[in-house]
Design an enzyme around this catalytic site. Structure first.
Site, short mmCIF file in Angstrom:
data_model
loop_
_atom_site.label_atom_id
_atom_site.label_comp_id
_atom_site.label_asym_id
_atom_site.label_seq_id
_atom_site.Cartn_x
_atom_site.Cartn_y
_atom_site.Cartn_z
N ARG A 9 18.32 -71.39 24.94
CA ARG A 9 17.83 -72.39 25.94
C ARG A 9 17.48 -72.14 27.33
NH1 ARG A 9 24.30 -72.56 26.84
NH2 ARG A 9 24.08 -73.84 28.47
N ARG A 63 31.83 -68.12 30.69
CA ARG A 63 31.66 -69.22 31.18
C ARG A 63 32.68 -69.84 29.80
NH1 ARG A 63 27.14 -73.32 33.20
NH2 ARG A 63 26.35 -73.39 30.98
N ARG A 101 13.64 -82.00 33.45
CA ARG A 101 14.33 -80.84 33.05
C ARG A 101 12.36 -80.49 32.15
NH1 ARG A 101 19.52 -79.47 32.85
NH2 ARG A 101 19.85 -77.38 31.06
N LYS A 145 24.24 -74.08 39.39
CA LYS A 145 24.03 -76.11 39.67
C LYS A 145 25.19 -76.31 39.73
CE LYS A 145 21.44 -76.57 36.17
NZ LYS A 145 21.13 -75.30 35.27
N ARG A 169 32.87 -75.26 25.88
CA ARG A 169 31.30 -75.49 25.71
C ARG A 169 30.32 -74.62 24.11
NH1 ARG A 169 27.24 -76.67 30.40
NH2 ARG A 169 25.57 -76.55 29.28
P1 ADP Z 1 23.32 -75.84 31.40
O1 ADP Z 1 22.42 -75.85 33.00
O2 ADP Z 1 23.72 -74.72 31.75
O3 ADP Z 1 21.95 -75.90 30.38
P2 ADP Z 1 23.18 -78.87 31.45
O4 ADP Z 1 24.63 -79.21 31.09
O5 ADP Z 1 22.52 -78.99 32.29
O6 ADP Z 1 24.32 -76.76 31.40
O7 ADP Z 1 23.03 -78.71 29.84
C1 ADP Z 1 23.38 -78.45 28.55
C2 ADP Z 1 22.11 -79.63 27.82
O8 ADP Z 1 22.63 -80.62 27.68
C3 ADP Z 1 21.05 -78.36 27.55
O9 ADP Z 1 20.11 -77.77 26.81
C4 ADP Z 1 20.10 -79.92 27.09
O10 ADP Z 1 20.11 -80.45 25.55
C5 ADP Z 1 20.87 -80.88 27.22
N1 ADP Z 1 20.33 -82.31 28.65
C6 ADP Z 1 20.98 -81.54 30.04
N2 ADP Z 1 19.89 -82.26 30.59
C7 ADP Z 1 19.02 -82.87 30.35
C8 ADP Z 1 17.53 -83.32 30.43
N3 ADP Z 1 17.47 -83.65 32.20
N4 ADP Z 1 16.71 -83.05 29.45
C9 ADP Z 1 16.99 -82.44 27.79
N5 ADP Z 1 18.08 -82.71 28.05
C10 ADP Z 1 18.91 -82.02 28.43
#
Ligand code: ADP
Length: 188
Positions: A146, A128, A89, A14, A134
């Protein structure tokens, strides 16, 4: 306004694809994960709260996530449109986003869902971790958590956009460029 949701499991690409799409369509990129990480770096109250969930591979609660997202959208009054990356999400987030956009006389144009098989996701996330710093990418248990959270809590959000006739599935395998071309074709 052109508002797109870029959807998909962790590691689907993404963020990578957003970087191209924001330039190509002149949109603002809004990644909830990036905003949380920015807050964690800054040691804010929101950052500390978000970290306690992210480190475990859990979702940050809807209330704080939705308010934060709305505040970010409000910072860009002159935007041509947004790419929402990592949001919504949950179904509650999707509904809140619709209500929020509707108040502004706006709506989501399409959800673009990057589809990638689980083995490939795990490989990409571990790779990554080498460069992202991270901690949620470096631990196979957190990665699995996740992916599970995605399957149970997030994947059903696609149905919400399917019902609205806005869902487009994109094969997320192959080169970055191949996937970009598929996205551009789907956006039209
Ligand atoms: P990835 O898609 O690789 O998991 P992101 O940077 O999108 O990476 O998300 C990392 C973490 O941030 C998620 O595992 C969650 O804990 C939190 N997070 C991100 N976006 C949301 C969301 N819309 N609602 C709840 N938690 C979120």
């Amino acid at each position: 306004m052109r508002n797109l949701v870029l959807f998909g499991p962790p590691g689907a690409g993404k963020g990578t694809q957003s970087a191209f799409l924001v330039d190509h369509y002149n949109l603002v990129h809004l990644s909830t994960g990036d905003v949380f990480r920015f807050n964690i770096k800054g040691g804010t109250e929101l950052g500390n709260l978000a970290k306690s969930y992210m480190d475990k591979g859990q979702l940050v609660p809807d209330g704080v996530t939705i308010s934060m997202l709305e505040a970010e959208v409000d910072k860009h009054k002159d935007a041509n449109g947004f790419i929402f990356d990592g949001f919504p999400r949950t179904e509650a987030q999707a509904k809140a986003l619709d209500v929020f956009l509707e108040k502004r006389g706006d709506e989501i144009e399409a959800m673009l869902a990057l589809e990638v098989d689980e083995e490939e996701l795990k490989k990409r996330l571990l790779a990554r971790a080498e460069t992202s710093g991270r901690s949620d990418d470096a631990d196979p248990e957190v990665i699995q958590k996740r992916i599970n959270v995605y399957n149970v809590e997030t994947a059903p959000v696609a149905d919400f956009y399917k019902a609205a006739g806005k869902f487009k599935a994109i094969d997320g395998h192959g080169s970055v460029e191949d996937i970009t071309n598929r996205l551009v074709e789907a956006i039209g």
